[in-house]
Design a protein around this motif. Sequence first.
Motif, short mmCIF file in Angstrom:
data_model
loop_
_atom_site.label_atom_id
_atom_site.label_comp_id
_atom_site.label_asym_id
_atom_site.label_seq_id
_atom_site.Cartn_x
_atom_site.Cartn_y
_atom_site.Cartn_z
N ARG A 263 -1.96 1.94 -4.51
CA ARG A 263 -1.37 3.43 -5.04
C ARG A 263 -2.33 4.09 -4.50
NH1 ARG A 263 1.72 2.83 -8.71
NH2 ARG A 263 0.86 3.69 -10.06
N GLU A 264 -2.57 5.54 -3.23
CA GLU A 264 -3.69 6.24 -3.08
C GLU A 264 -3.28 8.17 -3.41
OE1 GLU A 264 -7.35 5.87 -1.11
OE2 GLU A 264 -5.99 6.57 0.30
N TYR A 265 -3.46 8.76 -4.06
CA TYR A 265 -3.30 9.61 -4.15
C TYR A 265 -4.67 10.88 -3.46
CZ TYR A 265 0.15 7.94 -7.40
OH TYR A 265 1.76 7.36 -8.33
N TRP A 266 -4.09 11.57 -2.24
CA TRP A 266 -4.90 12.66 -1.84
C TRP A 266 -3.91 14.11 -2.01
CZ3 TRP A 266 -2.88 12.41 3.10
CH2 TRP A 266 -2.50 11.57 3.49
N ASN A 267 -4.53 15.22 -1.51
CA ASN A 267 -4.38 15.83 -1.20
C ASN A 267 -3.92 16.11 0.32
OD1 ASN A 267 -3.86 19.33 -0.99
ND2 ASN A 267 -4.85 19.32 -1.51
N PRO A 268 -2.46 16.33 0.78
CA PRO A 268 -1.80 16.08 1.72
C PRO A 268 -2.45 18.07 2.22
CG PRO A 268 0.10 16.68 0.42
CD PRO A 268 -1.42 16.38 -0.44
N LEU A 269 -2.14 19.04 1.79
CA LEU A 269 -2.96 20.30 2.38
C LEU A 269 -4.15 20.79 3.12
CD1 LEU A 269 -1.45 22.64 0.06
CD2 LEU A 269 -0.68 21.76 1.98
N THR A 270 -5.24 19.20 2.06
CA THR A 270 -6.50 19.41 2.58
C THR A 270 -6.74 18.47 3.78
OG1 THR A 270 -6.96 20.02 0.52
CG2 THR A 270 -8.92 18.31 1.60
N PHE A 271 -5.56 17.33 3.32
CA PHE A 271 -6.06 16.51 5.35
C PHE A 271 -5.22 16.92 6.12
CE2 PHE A 271 -3.19 13.34 7.80
CZ PHE A 271 -4.39 12.06 7.45
N GLY A 272 -4.23 18.05 6.10
CA GLY A 272 -3.67 18.90 7.19
C GLY A 272 -4.57 20.16 7.76
N GLN A 273 -4.81 20.34 6.87
CA GLN A 273 -5.78 21.50 7.10
C GLN A 273 -7.18 20.80 7.86
OE1 GLN A 273 -7.27 23.03 3.58
NE2 GLN A 273 -5.32 24.60 3.78
N ALA A 274 -7.75 20.02 8.02
CA ALA A 274 -9.23 19.24 8.04
C ALA A 274 -8.92 18.68 9.30
CB ALA A 274 -9.29 18.56 6.97
N VAL B 142 0.95 -0.92 -0.14
CA VAL B 142 0.04 0.14 0.17
C VAL B 142 0.96 0.88 -0.11
CG1 VAL B 142 -1.52 1.42 0.90
CG2 VAL B 142 -1.86 -1.25 1.70
N GLU B 143 0.65 2.37 -0.75
CA GLU B 143 1.78 3.42 -1.11
C GLU B 143 0.63 4.36 -1.24
OE1 GLU B 143 4.37 1.89 -4.16
OE2 GLU B 143 2.92 1.33 -4.46
N PHE B 144 1.29 5.73 -0.89
CA PHE B 144 0.54 6.95 0.12
C PHE B 144 1.60 7.72 -0.14
CE2 PHE B 144 -1.73 4.99 3.38
CZ PHE B 144 -2.78 4.48 2.91
N PRO B 145 2.17 8.00 -1.50
CA PRO B 145 3.42 8.83 -2.66
C PRO B 145 2.76 10.55 -1.57
CG PRO B 145 2.00 7.87 -3.70
CD PRO B 145 1.02 7.26 -2.95
N PHE B 146 1.96 10.65 -1.51
CA PHE B 146 1.62 12.14 -1.13
C PHE B 146 1.61 12.52 0.78
CE2 PHE B 146 -0.04 13.92 -5.37
CZ PHE B 146 1.33 13.61 -5.97
N SER B 147 1.89 10.92 1.19
CA SER B 147 1.07 11.35 3.04
C SER B 147 2.06 12.32 3.67
CB SER B 147 1.92 9.86 3.44
OG SER B 147 1.75 10.09 4.49
N PRO B 148 1.43 12.82 4.10
CA PRO B 148 2.15 13.63 5.28
C PRO B 148 3.71 13.60 5.63
CG PRO B 148 0.00 13.97 5.86
CD PRO B 148 0.03 13.17 4.79
N GLU B 149 4.49 14.60 6.43
CA GLU B 149 5.30 13.91 7.49
C GLU B 149 4.54 13.07 8.32
OE1 GLU B 149 9.28 16.45 9.89
OE2 GLU B 149 8.73 17.29 7.35
N GLY B 150 5.86 12.39 8.97
CA GLY B 150 5.01 11.86 10.14
C GLY B 150 4.11 10.60 10.26
N LEU B 151 3.73 11.07 8.36
CA LEU B 151 3.18 9.22 8.07
C LEU B 151 3.34 8.35 7.63
CD1 LEU B 151 -1.11 11.04 8.17
CD2 LEU B 151 0.57 10.01 10.02
N PRO B 152 3.49 7.24 7.66
CA PRO B 152 3.94 5.83 6.47
C PRO B 152 3.32 6.47 4.60
CG PRO B 152 2.25 5.03 8.17
CD PRO B 152 2.41 6.24 8.08
N SER B 153 4.31 6.71 3.88
CA SER B 153 3.72 6.53 2.42
C SER B 153 3.95 4.99 1.67
CB SER B 153 4.53 7.51 1.80
OG SER B 153 6.03 6.77 2.04
N THR B 154 4.12 4.05 3.03
CA THR B 154 3.73 2.81 2.56
C THR B 154 4.16 2.07 3.24
OG1 THR B 154 5.98 3.40 0.55
CG2 THR B 154 5.99 0.32 0.94
N LEU B 155 3.04 1.11 3.02
CA LEU B 155 2.80 -0.02 4.10
C LEU B 155 2.81 -1.39 3.56
CD1 LEU B 155 -0.22 2.06 5.60
CD2 LEU B 155 1.93 1.51 7.32
#
Length: 139
Positions: free
Chosen positions: A121-132, A36-49
């Motif tokens: 492999r999932e792409y999502w907006n880390p800025l939106t995630f961080g704000q939420a 499982v990959e989250f290429p845009f994962s924010p710092e502190g969270l895994p980008s690969t599992l």
Amino acid sequence: MNAAATPAEVFKQSQEAFLAKDMRAWADLCAEDVLVEFPFSPEGLPSTLQGRQAIFEYLRYYPTIIDIHEIDSVTVYATDKPETVVAEWSVKGHVIPNGNKYDMAYATFVTVRAGRITGYREYWNPLTFGQALEGVSFG
């Protein structure tokens, strides 16, 4: 698990489990050695599992942090690799600890073999995630 299930069907099952907040069922759709990959994962969270148990541990508390109310759009595209689909989808919900709105769009690449997810492999907006999740620890 249906070994003959298509990648689109398995992806739909994963969304149903996600919406039902059943992270065990979501993880059980995965092969034991899923990547499982989250290429845009924010710092502190895994980008690969790596592995079914790792993704379950990552998702285990998701429903206590983010409450997804609906999956409001889904488009699934076939690829020239029959075991892989690409999905564009979005959710609406809120972050439980702070009450912030959680509306997120995703682009997800899913590979399925023998009815189980082997690659996600999932792409999502880390800025939106961080704000939420402002002020809330995830993971």
